[in-house]
Design a protein around this motif. Sequence first.
Motif, PDB file in Angstrom:
ATOM      1  N   PHE A 159       0.847  -1.188   0.000  1.00 47.05           N
ATOM      2  CA  PHE A 159       0.000   0.000   0.000  1.00 47.05           C
ATOM      3  C   PHE A 159       0.885   1.242   0.000  1.00 47.05           C
ATOM      4  O   PHE A 159       1.895   1.290   0.702  1.00 47.05           O
ATOM      5  N   LEU A 160       0.488   2.236  -0.791  1.00 47.69           N
ATOM      6  CA  LEU A 160       1.086   3.566  -0.705  1.00 47.69           C
ATOM      7  C   LEU A 160       0.090   4.473   0.000  1.00 47.69           C
ATOM      8  O   LEU A 160      -1.045   4.648  -0.468  1.00 47.69           O
ATOM      9  N   ILE A 161       0.516   5.035   1.131  1.00 48.77           N
ATOM     10  CA  ILE A 161      -0.358   5.888   1.932  1.00 48.77           C
ATOM     11  C   ILE A 161       0.360   7.196   2.198  1.00 48.77           C
ATOM     12  O   ILE A 161       1.513   7.187   2.645  1.00 48.77           O
ATOM     13  N   PRO A 162      -0.265   8.336   1.883  1.00 51.42           N
ATOM     14  CA  PRO A 162       0.410   9.618   2.111  1.00 51.42           C
ATOM     15  C   PRO A 162       0.803   9.791   3.574  1.00 51.42           C
ATOM     16  O   PRO A 162      -0.008   9.549   4.473  1.00 51.42           O
ATOM     17  N   ILE A 163       2.057  10.178   3.798  1.00 51.17           N
ATOM     18  CA  ILE A 163       2.544  10.349   5.164  1.00 51.17           C
ATOM     19  C   ILE A 163       1.744  11.429   5.877  1.00 51.17           C
ATOM     20  O   ILE A 163       1.316  11.254   7.023  1.00 51.17           O
ATOM     21  N   THR A 164       1.535  12.541   5.194  1.00 52.28           N
ATOM     22  CA  THR A 164       0.710  13.617   5.731  1.00 52.28           C
ATOM     23  C   THR A 164      -0.607  13.637   4.971  1.00 52.28           C
ATOM     24  O   THR A 164      -0.618  13.939   3.771  1.00 52.28           O
ATOM     25  N   PRO A 165      -1.716  13.285   5.597  1.00 51.74           N
ATOM     26  CA  PRO A 165      -2.995  13.283   4.884  1.00 51.74           C
ATOM     27  C   PRO A 165      -3.328  14.657   4.303  1.00 51.74           C
ATOM     28  O   PRO A 165      -3.029  15.694   4.912  1.00 51.74           O
ATOM     29  N   VAL A 166      -3.928  14.651   3.127  1.00 51.83           N
ATOM     30  CA  VAL A 166      -4.311  15.880   2.436  1.00 51.83           C
ATOM     31  C   VAL A 166      -5.818  15.870   2.247  1.00 51.83           C
ATOM     32  O   VAL A 166      -6.344  15.080   1.453  1.00 51.83           O
ATOM     33  N   ALA A 167      -6.513  16.711   2.987  1.00 52.01           N
ATOM     34  CA  ALA A 167      -7.970  16.763   2.862  1.00 52.01           C
ATOM     35  C   ALA A 167      -8.353  17.271   1.480  1.00 52.01           C
ATOM     36  O   ALA A 167      -7.774  18.222   0.962  1.00 52.01           O
ATOM     37  N   SER A 168      -9.317  16.601   0.868  1.00 53.38           N
ATOM     38  CA  SER A 168      -9.794  17.001  -0.453  1.00 53.38           C
ATOM     39  C   SER A 168     -10.887  18.052  -0.314  1.00 53.38           C
ATOM     40  O   SER A 168     -11.553  18.158   0.720  1.00 53.38           O
ATOM     41  N   THR A 169     -11.087  18.828  -1.378  1.00 49.50           N
ATOM     42  CA  THR A 169     -12.184  19.795  -1.375  1.00 49.50           C
ATOM     43  C   THR A 169     -13.520  19.099  -1.553  1.00 49.50           C
ATOM     44  O   THR A 169     -14.572  19.669  -1.278  1.00 49.50           O
ATOM     45  N   GLN A 170     -13.490  17.848  -2.035  1.00 49.33           N
ATOM     46  CA  GLN A 170     -14.713  17.074  -2.211  1.00 49.33           C
ATOM     47  C   GLN A 170     -14.462  15.663  -1.706  1.00 49.33           C
ATOM     48  O   GLN A 170     -13.438  15.053  -2.003  1.00 49.33           O
ATOM     49  N   ASN A 171     -15.378  15.157  -0.903  1.00 52.80           N
ATOM     50  CA  ASN A 171     -15.242  13.800  -0.390  1.00 52.80           C
ATOM     51  C   ASN A 171     -15.230  12.807  -1.547  1.00 52.80           C
ATOM     52  O   ASN A 171     -15.935  12.973  -2.531  1.00 52.80           O
ATOM     53  N   ASN A 172     -14.416  11.761  -1.414  1.00 56.44           N
ATOM     54  CA  ASN A 172     -14.201  10.811  -2.489  1.00 56.44           C
ATOM     55  C   ASN A 172     -14.882   9.485  -2.186  1.00 56.44           C
ATOM     56  O   ASN A 172     -14.716   8.911  -1.108  1.00 56.44           O
ATOM     57  N   SER A 173     -15.627   8.976  -3.148  1.00 52.29           N
ATOM     58  CA  SER A 173     -16.337   7.717  -2.991  1.00 52.29           C
ATOM     59  C   SER A 173     -15.358   6.556  -2.860  1.00 52.29           C
ATOM     60  O   SER A 173     -14.298   6.539  -3.491  1.00 52.29           O
ATOM     61  N   ILE A 174     -15.729   5.570  -2.069  1.00 50.28           N
ATOM     62  CA  ILE A 174     -14.895   4.374  -1.904  1.00 50.28           C
ATOM     63  C   ILE A 174     -15.114   3.415  -3.049  1.00 50.28           C
ATOM     64  O   ILE A 174     -14.161   2.852  -3.600  1.00 50.28           O
ATOM     65  N   GLY A 175     -16.354   3.210  -3.461  1.00 56.74           N
ATOM     66  CA  GLY A 175     -16.641   2.289  -4.551  1.00 56.74           C
ATOM     67  C   GLY A 175     -16.165   0.891  -4.228  1.00 56.74           C
ATOM     68  O   GLY A 175     -16.420   0.357  -3.149  1.00 56.74           O
ATOM     69  N   MET A 193      -7.443   1.078  14.993  1.00 57.59           N
ATOM     70  CA  MET A 193      -7.431  -0.211  14.307  1.00 57.59           C
ATOM     71  C   MET A 193      -6.686  -0.199  12.977  1.00 57.59           C
ATOM     72  O   MET A 193      -6.310  -1.247  12.469  1.00 57.59           O
ATOM     73  N   GLY A 194      -6.457   0.978  12.385  1.00 54.09           N
ATOM     74  CA  GLY A 194      -5.778   0.992  11.100  1.00 54.09           C
ATOM     75  C   GLY A 194      -5.720   2.378  10.501  1.00 54.09           C
ATOM     76  O   GLY A 194      -6.026   3.383  11.151  1.00 54.09           O
ATOM     77  N   TYR A 195      -5.297   2.409   9.247  1.00 56.69           N
ATOM     78  CA  TYR A 195      -5.239   3.646   8.477  1.00 56.69           C
ATOM     79  C   TYR A 195      -6.046   3.484   7.198  1.00 56.69           C
ATOM     80  O   TYR A 195      -5.965   2.449   6.519  1.00 56.69           O
ATOM     81  N   ALA A 196      -6.811   4.503   6.858  1.00 55.32           N
ATOM     82  CA  ALA A 196      -7.444   4.546   5.549  1.00 55.32           C
ATOM     83  C   ALA A 196      -6.386   4.861   4.497  1.00 55.32           C
ATOM     84  O   ALA A 196      -5.293   5.346   4.810  1.00 55.32           O
ATOM     85  N   LEU A 197      -6.699   4.611   3.232  1.00 53.07           N
ATOM     86  CA  LEU A 197      -5.730   4.846   2.161  1.00 53.07           C
ATOM     87  C   LEU A 197      -5.359   6.314   2.020  1.00 53.07           C
ATOM     88  O   LEU A 197      -4.347   6.631   1.394  1.00 53.07           O
ATOM     89  N   ASP A 198      -6.169   7.216   2.586  1.00 55.25           N
ATOM     90  CA  ASP A 198      -5.824   8.639   2.527  1.00 55.25           C
ATOM     91  C   ASP A 198      -4.932   9.076   3.677  1.00 55.25           C
ATOM     92  O   ASP A 198      -4.566  10.244   3.764  1.00 55.25           O
ATOM     93  N   GLY A 199      -4.567   8.153   4.554  1.00 55.71           N
ATOM     94  CA  GLY A 199      -3.649   8.455   5.648  1.00 55.71           C
ATOM     95  C   GLY A 199      -4.301   8.830   6.958  1.00 55.71           C
ATOM     96  O   GLY A 199      -3.620   8.918   7.981  1.00 55.71           O
TER      97      GLY A 199
END
Length: 314
Positions: free
Chosen positions: A174-190, A256-262
Amino acid sequence: MAACNGGSTDSTTLSDTTTTDDTTTEASTDLIVEVDPFNFESDALISSISTQTCTLSNGDEASCYKIDIAGAPSNYEIGVFCPKNITSTADEAGIWFDGGGEVYDITGDFILNLPTLYNDSHWQLYDEGTGLVNVTDTQESCDGAARPDVEEQYQNHCVECSIDYVDGGISESFLIPITPVASTQNNSIGNTNVGVALNGVVLAAPAPVDAILGAYTIAAFDDCAGHINLVAGYHYHGEAGCSQTQIQSDGHAAMMGYALDGFGIFGMLNEDNTEPTDLDECRGHSDDTRGYHYHAAGVAENMFIGCFKGAIAR
């Protein structure tokens, strides 16, 4: 386990605007806490966590951690899945959840009650003469049934696979951003994996319940809400508490863990058995210790979080 470019306890603040389908709301300034590699269990990984440049879903370049998980839980033995006969008790089998808000123990009575539960007389997961449950107990039957397009001969089966079929677990990077970057629009998981548990197990997208039930199968989970197929190995579709390895000192739900967005994912309930009341549509909120973070949904919901608050690596 080594982490490159240090700083796992660094944090920043970010003021952002959250956009939904119809509205735009100004979010408060949130503390952003970096991913901490040392939160992972020592046996959860197959190599040291490293750092590399990655491109995020918003087009930005960033520094990401490359996390190589073992694909099997580091903190417990995988449990049982299917009952063997219609007299089996809850201790002899796992659980089932279909997103409808309930968790079912797969007892013998559950197997008998399937036609009533799903209002369909075609359900028949056992032999009426012997009382034995139809179970996929070979690698061939696992391969034919643990998929969205279940082979016809494995319909009306309780589906289980052995971790031995995948040599003890399927490793994944997995590649996970070290510093999470909040998006201007929430992103669907799908159909995207949601993230990774601290014990080395994938947090998968919702299970394809409609396809499973449409083939008159029950894709049994163990009591930790994980199960196995030959493509993904052992993975979670719900949070049953087994992956909550980082206890918090202030009564907050365990991590319990990290989401892919960090952003970190914590259990649904705090130590006092209460669920936060201020969660956004992604099931996240902020506090002064953990910054923005998620709280997993209840195991019955066949999901972890509602959406990604941040950008993910592509």
